[in-house]
Design a protein around this motif. Structure first.
Motif, mmCIF file in Angstrom:
data_model
loop_
_atom_site.group_PDB
_atom_site.id
_atom_site.type_symbol
_atom_site.label_atom_id
_atom_site.label_comp_id
_atom_site.label_asym_id
_atom_site.label_seq_id
_atom_site.Cartn_x
_atom_site.Cartn_y
_atom_site.Cartn_z
ATOM 1 N N GLY A 99 0.814 -1.207 0.000
ATOM 2 C CA GLY A 99 0.000 0.000 0.000
ATOM 3 C C GLY A 99 0.844 1.253 0.000
ATOM 4 O O GLY A 99 0.505 2.239 -0.656
ATOM 5 N N ASP A 100 1.959 1.251 0.728
ATOM 6 C CA ASP A 100 2.869 2.396 0.750
ATOM 7 C C ASP A 100 3.410 2.682 -0.646
ATOM 8 O O ASP A 100 3.434 3.827 -1.106
ATOM 9 C CB ASP A 100 4.033 2.136 1.707
ATOM 10 C CG ASP A 100 3.596 2.184 3.160
ATOM 11 O OD1 ASP A 100 2.494 2.707 3.426
ATOM 12 O OD2 ASP A 100 4.358 1.700 4.020
ATOM 13 N N VAL A 101 3.867 1.621 -1.318
ATOM 14 C CA VAL A 101 4.459 1.785 -2.648
ATOM 15 C C VAL A 101 3.415 2.282 -3.647
ATOM 16 O O VAL A 101 3.668 3.214 -4.420
ATOM 17 C CB VAL A 101 5.066 0.451 -3.133
ATOM 18 C CG1 VAL A 101 5.554 0.582 -4.574
ATOM 19 C CG2 VAL A 101 6.211 0.028 -2.236
ATOM 20 N N ALA A 102 2.230 1.655 -3.631
ATOM 21 C CA ALA A 102 1.178 2.061 -4.571
ATOM 22 C C ALA A 102 0.752 3.508 -4.328
ATOM 23 O O ALA A 102 0.575 4.286 -5.267
ATOM 24 C CB ALA A 102 -0.019 1.122 -4.442
ATOM 25 N N SER A 103 0.580 3.868 -3.065
ATOM 26 C CA SER A 103 0.176 5.230 -2.727
ATOM 27 C C SER A 103 1.249 6.231 -3.138
ATOM 28 O O SER A 103 0.945 7.307 -3.676
ATOM 29 C CB SER A 103 -0.095 5.335 -1.226
ATOM 30 O OG SER A 103 -0.477 6.655 -0.871
ATOM 31 N N GLY A 251 -3.711 12.258 -7.570
ATOM 32 C CA GLY A 251 -3.065 12.526 -6.283
ATOM 33 C C GLY A 251 -4.012 12.415 -5.111
ATOM 34 O O GLY A 251 -3.693 11.805 -4.084
ATOM 35 N N VAL A 252 -5.207 12.988 -5.242
ATOM 36 C CA VAL A 252 -6.178 12.940 -4.146
ATOM 37 C C VAL A 252 -6.733 11.531 -3.967
ATOM 38 O O VAL A 252 -6.971 11.079 -2.838
ATOM 39 C CB VAL A 252 -7.318 13.943 -4.409
ATOM 40 C CG1 VAL A 252 -8.422 13.794 -3.372
ATOM 41 C CG2 VAL A 252 -6.775 15.368 -4.402
ATOM 42 N N ALA A 253 -6.938 10.820 -5.086
ATOM 43 C CA ALA A 253 -7.512 9.474 -5.011
ATOM 44 C C ALA A 253 -6.521 8.445 -4.486
ATOM 45 O O ALA A 253 -6.925 7.332 -4.127
ATOM 46 C CB ALA A 253 -8.015 9.043 -6.384
ATOM 47 N N VAL A 257 -8.008 5.001 -2.532
ATOM 48 C CA VAL A 257 -7.825 3.807 -3.360
ATOM 49 C C VAL A 257 -6.898 2.805 -2.688
ATOM 50 O O VAL A 257 -7.141 1.597 -2.689
ATOM 51 C CB VAL A 257 -7.286 4.187 -4.754
ATOM 52 C CG1 VAL A 257 -6.827 2.953 -5.521
ATOM 53 C CG2 VAL A 257 -8.357 4.916 -5.546
ATOM 54 N N THR A 258 -5.804 3.277 -2.105
ATOM 55 C CA THR A 258 -4.809 2.382 -1.499
ATOM 56 C C THR A 258 -4.955 2.269 0.015
ATOM 57 O O THR A 258 -4.222 1.500 0.640
ATOM 58 C CB THR A 258 -3.388 2.887 -1.809
ATOM 59 O OG1 THR A 258 -3.193 4.180 -1.207
ATOM 60 C CG2 THR A 258 -3.170 3.004 -3.311
ATOM 61 N N GLU A 259 -5.883 3.038 0.594
ATOM 62 C CA GLU A 259 -6.046 3.092 2.050
ATOM 63 C C GLU A 259 -4.747 3.501 2.746
ATOM 64 O O GLU A 259 -4.442 3.070 3.847
ATOM 65 C CB GLU A 259 -6.507 1.732 2.597
ATOM 66 C CG GLU A 259 -7.922 1.361 2.203
ATOM 67 C CD GLU A 259 -8.406 0.130 2.942
ATOM 68 O OE1 GLU A 259 -7.580 -0.708 3.340
ATOM 69 O OE2 GLU A 259 -9.637 0.011 3.124
ATOM 70 N N TYR A 261 -2.333 7.173 2.981
ATOM 71 C CA TYR A 261 -2.316 8.591 2.599
ATOM 72 C C TYR A 261 -0.900 9.148 2.448
ATOM 73 O O TYR A 261 -0.709 10.354 2.447
ATOM 74 C CB TYR A 261 -3.120 9.408 3.610
ATOM 75 C CG TYR A 261 -4.599 9.175 3.459
ATOM 76 C CD1 TYR A 261 -5.371 9.994 2.648
ATOM 77 C CD2 TYR A 261 -5.217 8.098 4.086
ATOM 78 C CE1 TYR A 261 -6.727 9.772 2.477
ATOM 79 C CE2 TYR A 261 -6.578 7.861 3.925
ATOM 80 C CZ TYR A 261 -7.331 8.701 3.123
ATOM 81 O OH TYR A 261 -8.674 8.456 2.948
ATOM 82 N N LEU A 262 0.066 8.247 2.284
ATOM 83 C CA LEU A 262 1.436 8.696 2.025
ATOM 84 C C LEU A 262 1.502 9.441 0.697
ATOM 85 O O LEU A 262 2.149 10.483 0.581
ATOM 86 C CB LEU A 262 2.384 7.493 2.002
ATOM 87 C CG LEU A 262 3.846 7.793 1.634
ATOM 88 C CD1 LEU A 262 4.480 8.730 2.654
ATOM 89 C CD2 LEU A 262 4.643 6.487 1.521
ATOM 90 N N GLY A 263 0.818 8.901 -0.326
ATOM 91 C CA GLY A 263 0.816 9.545 -1.638
ATOM 92 C C GLY A 263 0.185 10.919 -1.608
ATOM 93 O O GLY A 263 0.631 11.835 -2.304
ATOM 94 N N VAL A 264 -0.872 11.094 -0.808
ATOM 95 C CA VAL A 264 -1.520 12.402 -0.694
ATOM 96 C C VAL A 264 -0.543 13.423 -0.106
ATOM 97 O O VAL A 264 -0.490 14.578 -0.539
ATOM 98 C CB VAL A 264 -2.790 12.310 0.171
ATOM 99 C CG1 VAL A 264 -3.404 13.692 0.361
ATOM 100 C CG2 VAL A 264 -3.802 11.365 -0.462
ATOM 101 N N GLY A 265 0.243 12.980 0.885
ATOM 102 C CA GLY A 265 1.239 13.873 1.474
ATOM 103 C C GLY A 265 2.303 14.287 0.476
ATOM 104 O O GLY A 265 2.679 15.462 0.396
#
Length: 308
Positions: A99-103, A251-253, A257-259, A261-265
């Protein structure tokens, strides 16, 4: 990056069927990209809704899913009861890493697409502010006439069956600094088509310069064109806006999507940094328009006595 920065302040010449074919193919490609990304996000959200069974929500697992889901354990005393599908100790580590990688990837992808818009807008804003300052007159800037030594065009392929034409002028003029010392300024400039059409070899064009930065001179007609804007720049920003919307959606999704929020940050950091980057990149774009600029002091008799 260099072609994009130049397009933000330069009006390329496109004409005929090749121009229309290029615009059509570019628009189609961008719309297809945006559609695919939006569909991918929708599909991910749908799959997320259908597959709610995971290590963080074991109680959502149906019979048969609990024991087969990493991080979940069926502790039902008799027949299967979702309330007894509990998280096992140490479970879900691999899923969390995934999930971290996908996000992170979704955040980076969305950030790159979105950040081109605020970066480009800041470049444009700083360019207009700089043009207004240059046109304001003394004491900030000075004006004089420059000799047009030579003018020429360069044509290059855009890779889509069309061509792009750039306009160049070789010039020189005598400038004065704050102490009224004279300097000869010479070199080549990339200019707008309007300036190119006004220029005549052996003739003169008005230039504006700062005493502290004579090499950064501008043709007055170029500054007027920059403040007026161009059709090419407007079309370019429309395309950039499409990419920006797609990037914002991705970016927001990335969080729901991945549960994770690392990507959002990451997306938020990139979005905040983009205007700063645009402010820094504008001087680089201006330097790309100048070639071989030389500033040499002139003696009282009008003779060049050295170079700097």
């Amino acid at each position: 990056l260099k072609p994009l920065l130049l397009k933000l302040d330069h009006e390329p010449l496109r004409s005929g069927r090749r121009s229309r074919a290029f615009a059509t193919s570019l628009s189609t490609a961008m719309c297809r990209t945006a559609t695919l990304v939006v569909l991918a996000i929708a599909s991910g959200l749908a799959q997320h809704g259908e597959a709610a069974c995971n290590s963080t929500s074991c109680s959502e697992c149906a019979e048969g899913e609990c024991s087969n889901t990493p991080g979940c354990f069926d502790d039902s005393p008799g027949d299967y009861d979702p309330a007894y599908c509990v998280s096992s100790e140490g479970g879900g580590d691999d899923e969390a890493v995934g999930g971290d990688v996908a996000s992170l990837l979704m955040g980076l992808f969305g950030g790159v697409f979105f950040c081109v818009l605020p970066c480009g807008l800041m470049c444009r804003r700083r360019g207009n502010e700089d043009a207004k300052t240059m046109m304001s007159g003394p004491p900030a800037t000075r004006r004089t006439n420059a000799k047009v030594n030579k003018k020429w065009t360069k044509t290059s392929s855009d890779g889509e069956g069309g061509t792009s034409t750039s306009y160049h002028i070789s010039t020189d003029f005598v400038a004065t600094d704050a102490s009224n010392a004279q300097f000869k300024v010479s070199g080549e400039r990339l200019v707008y088509r309007k300036t190119y059409e006004q220029a005549q070899e052996g003739g003169q064009l008005e230039v504006v310069y700062r005493s502290a930065n004579m090499a950064g001179f501008e043709f007055t007609s170029d500054l007027e064109c920059r403040l007026q804007g161009s059709t090419a720049s407007c079309i370019l920003f429309v395309f950039i806006g499409i990419f920006g919307v797609v990037g914002l959606a991705v970016g927001v999704a990335s969080g729901p999507v991945t549960e994770n929020y690392l990507g959002v940050g990451v997306f938020a950091v990139m979005a905040l940094a983009a205007p700063i980057l645009g402010y820094i990149l504008w001087p680089m774009a201006m330097k790309m328009k100048r070639t071989g600029i030389k500033v040499t002091p002139v003696a009282a008799t009008g003779t060049v006595i050295g170079s700097s």
